[in-house]
Design a protein around this motif. Structure first.
Motif, PDB file in Angstrom:
ATOM      1  N   GLY A 199     -15.910  29.084 -37.725  1.00  0.00           N
ATOM      2  CA  GLY A 199     -15.839  28.378 -36.456  1.00  0.00           C
ATOM      3  C   GLY A 199     -16.803  27.202 -36.401  1.00  0.00           C
ATOM      4  N   ASP A 256      -9.107  27.183 -32.928  1.00  0.00           N
ATOM      5  CA  ASP A 256      -9.420  27.632 -31.564  1.00  0.00           C
ATOM      6  C   ASP A 256      -8.948  26.613 -30.517  1.00  0.00           C
ATOM      7  OD1 ASP A 256     -10.546  29.907 -32.638  1.00  0.00           O
ATOM      8  OD2 ASP A 256     -12.588  29.148 -32.586  1.00  0.00           O
ATOM      9  N   GLY A 260      -7.725  31.561 -33.897  1.00  0.00           N
ATOM     10  CA  GLY A 260      -7.265  31.686 -35.289  1.00  0.00           C
ATOM     11  C   GLY A 260      -6.247  32.802 -35.492  1.00  0.00           C
ATOM     12  N   GLY A 312     -15.114  33.207 -41.265  1.00  0.00           N
ATOM     13  CA  GLY A 312     -14.097  33.876 -40.464  1.00  0.00           C
ATOM     14  C   GLY A 312     -12.666  33.453 -40.751  1.00  0.00           C
ATOM     15  N   ASN A 372      -7.497  34.503 -42.723  1.00  0.00           N
ATOM     16  CA  ASN A 372      -6.132  33.996 -42.556  1.00  0.00           C
ATOM     17  C   ASN A 372      -5.261  34.299 -43.789  1.00  0.00           C
ATOM     18  OD1 ASN A 372      -4.012  31.777 -42.966  1.00  0.00           O
ATOM     19  ND2 ASN A 372      -4.553  31.598 -40.803  1.00  0.00           N
TER      20      ASN A 372
HETATM   21  O1  KG4 Z   1     -17.348  33.239 -39.540  1.00  0.00           O
HETATM   22  P1  KG4 Z   1     -16.909  33.527 -38.139  1.00  0.00           P
HETATM   23  O2  KG4 Z   1     -16.638  34.961 -37.753  1.00  0.00           O
HETATM   24  O3  KG4 Z   1     -17.936  32.965 -37.094  1.00  0.00           O
HETATM   25  C1  KG4 Z   1     -18.558  31.731 -37.280  1.00  0.00           C
HETATM   26  O4  KG4 Z   1     -17.954  30.733 -36.825  1.00  0.00           O
HETATM   27  O5  KG4 Z   1     -19.648  31.727 -37.921  1.00  0.00           O
HETATM   28  O6  KG4 Z   1     -15.591  32.646 -37.851  1.00  0.00           O
HETATM   29  C2  KG4 Z   1     -14.930  32.638 -36.609  1.00  0.00           C
HETATM   30  C3  KG4 Z   1     -13.743  31.686 -36.683  1.00  0.00           C
HETATM   31  C4  KG4 Z   1     -13.057  31.440 -35.336  1.00  0.00           C
HETATM   32  O7  KG4 Z   1     -12.887  30.041 -35.175  1.00  0.00           O
HETATM   33  C5  KG4 Z   1     -11.708  32.151 -35.497  1.00  0.00           C
HETATM   34  O8  KG4 Z   1     -10.665  31.552 -34.736  1.00  0.00           O
HETATM   35  C6  KG4 Z   1     -11.461  32.016 -36.976  1.00  0.00           C
HETATM   36  O9  KG4 Z   1     -12.733  32.225 -37.559  1.00  0.00           O
HETATM   37  N1  KG4 Z   1     -10.505  33.007 -37.479  1.00  0.00           N
HETATM   38  C7  KG4 Z   1      -9.306  32.672 -38.003  1.00  0.00           C
HETATM   39  C8  KG4 Z   1      -8.647  33.884 -38.307  1.00  0.00           C
HETATM   40  N2  KG4 Z   1      -9.475  34.919 -37.965  1.00  0.00           N
HETATM   41  C9  KG4 Z   1     -10.596  34.354 -37.465  1.00  0.00           C
HETATM   42  N3  KG4 Z   1      -8.744  31.470 -38.227  1.00  0.00           N
HETATM   43  C10 KG4 Z   1      -7.523  31.450 -38.763  1.00  0.00           C
HETATM   44  N4  KG4 Z   1      -6.813  32.556 -39.063  1.00  0.00           N
HETATM   45  C11 KG4 Z   1      -7.317  33.789 -38.872  1.00  0.00           C
HETATM   46  N5  KG4 Z   1      -6.627  34.872 -39.178  1.00  0.00           N
END
Ligand code: KG4
Ligand code: ZN
Length: 381
Positions: free
Chosen positions: A179, A209, A222, A315, A319
């Motif tokens: 994110g 997002d 996501g 995160g 995907n």
């Molecule tokens: O690494 P993370 O848990 O937190 C930080 O940002 O450090 O990442 C969260 C991000 C969010 O923007 C969320 O929408 C995205 O990861 N995310 C995804 C998926 N699962 C989580 N983006 C695309 N597809 C997914 N399946």
């Protein structure tokens, strides 16, 4: 060795106890205790993570998470440990101070070797909670304090396969997608990093997002977009809506996602009503556009650096389509390591894993005057 690790950089309050053994040639990891509380629902009305709310939630939840993780690891024994006011001095918040004091005073010092904590990058008010709790515990228990870069946690934990990291072929290229981050980082050797490319504007998770929000889907977007895109693919649909692939043909390994987001906004204006079919089609095309760019830029970076291993962290690496295409299209060029699903999103296990390597290689960052560092870069110090 046993490491207690704390992660509070964003909206997850996480505490893990890991056991780590071995060397850089072969290291084994076991999770002895793992506690994680997501604040996602609390932030949903804001459409993103609200820093002061995150801080308050971490303050309320960190002691219960410590108790849970240590209990699961069978390391929490009733007893007494004395705490001075001096030891508690860095803690913010009366309730947290009282709760942590009571927790330390009513238990024996646990059988661990170090306390690791994320000190950046992330939201500074949120990071501070973890840092001050870790500092207090390390002081009260006379344990080594190990400050960790959150992104290093993502990189190193991505190398774990069935609890083991072995025979890592350097150079390693890391694609970090979350994110807050979109980076290609080269690791020529353990803990030695060079930035190869990064986003010039929005992070890829942020784009997911924001587009989700335009489509009227809840935060975090996501997984929602990914679900709709998958539904569309399952039906065999081919999007007729076309979105740009920003910077696909530039020679650098940098990314840009804000134009793609704006293109979705303009596309939506063409439709008087947002139907489920249009939502699905846009989600499908958007995910394809992002994946095309990520795969192409990663391929370019592999070519430019001669990296032998590709790891994917953050995160967004949850995907499915991005995972599938990186593996399918780059799997012949490099050994592709994408972590298990539960390790891709933020957690404290990865902070413990990074701490193990920092201790092993004698490269623990300075702890005197430790501060939350919101934009902490991955450095080779
Ligand atoms: O690494 P993370 O848990 O937190 C930080 O940002 O450090 O990442 C969260 C991000 C969010 O923007 C969320 O929408 C995205 O990861 N995310 C995804 C998926 N699962 C989580 N983006 C695309 N597809 C997914 N399946
Ligand atoms: Zn993360």
């Amino acid at each position: 060795m046993k490491i207690l690790a704390i992660e509070t950089s964003c909206d997850e309050t996480a505490v893990s106890i890991i056991s780590a053994e071995g060397t850089t040639v072969r290291a084994t990891f076991a999770v002895l205790g793992d506690a994680l509380l997501s604040q996602m629902e609390k932030h949903q009305p804001y459409g993103g993570v609200y820093p002061n709310l995150a801080k308050r939630e971490h303050q309320n939840n960190i002691v219960p998470m410590l108790e849970k993780a240590l209990t699961e690891a069978i390391l929490l024994k009733p007893g007494s440990t004395s705490v001075t006011l001096e030891t508690l001095s860095t803690l913010q918040g009366d309730d947290l101070r009282a709760a942590l004091r009571a927790f330390i005073e009513t238990h024996e010092i646990p059988d661990i070797d170090a306390v690791a904590v994320t000190y950046g990058p992330g939201l500074e008010p949120a990071l501070w909670v973890g840092i001050t709790v870790a500092e207090t515990l390390a002081k009260a228990w006379h344990k080594q304090l190990v400050p960790i870069n959150h992104m290093e946690g993502h990189v190193l934990s991505s190398l774990i396969k069935n609890g083991v990291i072995e025979q890592t072929a350097f150079p390693v290229l890391a694609l970090l997608i979350s994110g807050g981050h979109t980076e290609l980082v080269l690791m020529r050797d353990w803990l030695t990093y060079t930035l190869i490319g990064q986003t010039l504007d929005d992070a890829v998770g942020e784009a997911f997002d924001k587009v989700a929000r335009m489509l009227g889907l809840p935060y975090p977007g996501g997984p929602q977009i990914s679900k709709l895109a998958e539904q569309s693919r399952t039906k065999g649909a081919v999007p007729t809506i076309k979105l740009p692939r920003p910077m696909l043909h530039t020679t650098t390994c940098d990314f840009s996602f804000s134009g793609l987001k704006t293109a979705v906004l303009y596309t939506l204006r063409n439709f008087p009503e947002l139907t489920d079919d249009i939502r699905e089609e846009i989600a499908h095309e958007f995910e394809d556009a992002v994946t095309d760019v990520l795969v192409k830029k990663t391929e370019r970076a592999l070519e430019a650096t001669g990296a032998k291993t590709l790891v994917v962290g953050g995160g967004v690496s949850a995907n499915k389509e991005i995972r599938r295409r990186l593996q399918a299209e780059l799997g012949e060029r490099a050994a592709v390591a994408i972590p298990d699903h539960h390790l891709t999103t933020d957690n404290a296990v990865m902070i413990g894993v990074a701490a193990f390597y920092r201790i092993l290689l004698g490269r623990v960052p300075e702890t005197d005057g430790l501060k939350a560092y919101g934009t902490l870069p991955l450095s080779s110090d």
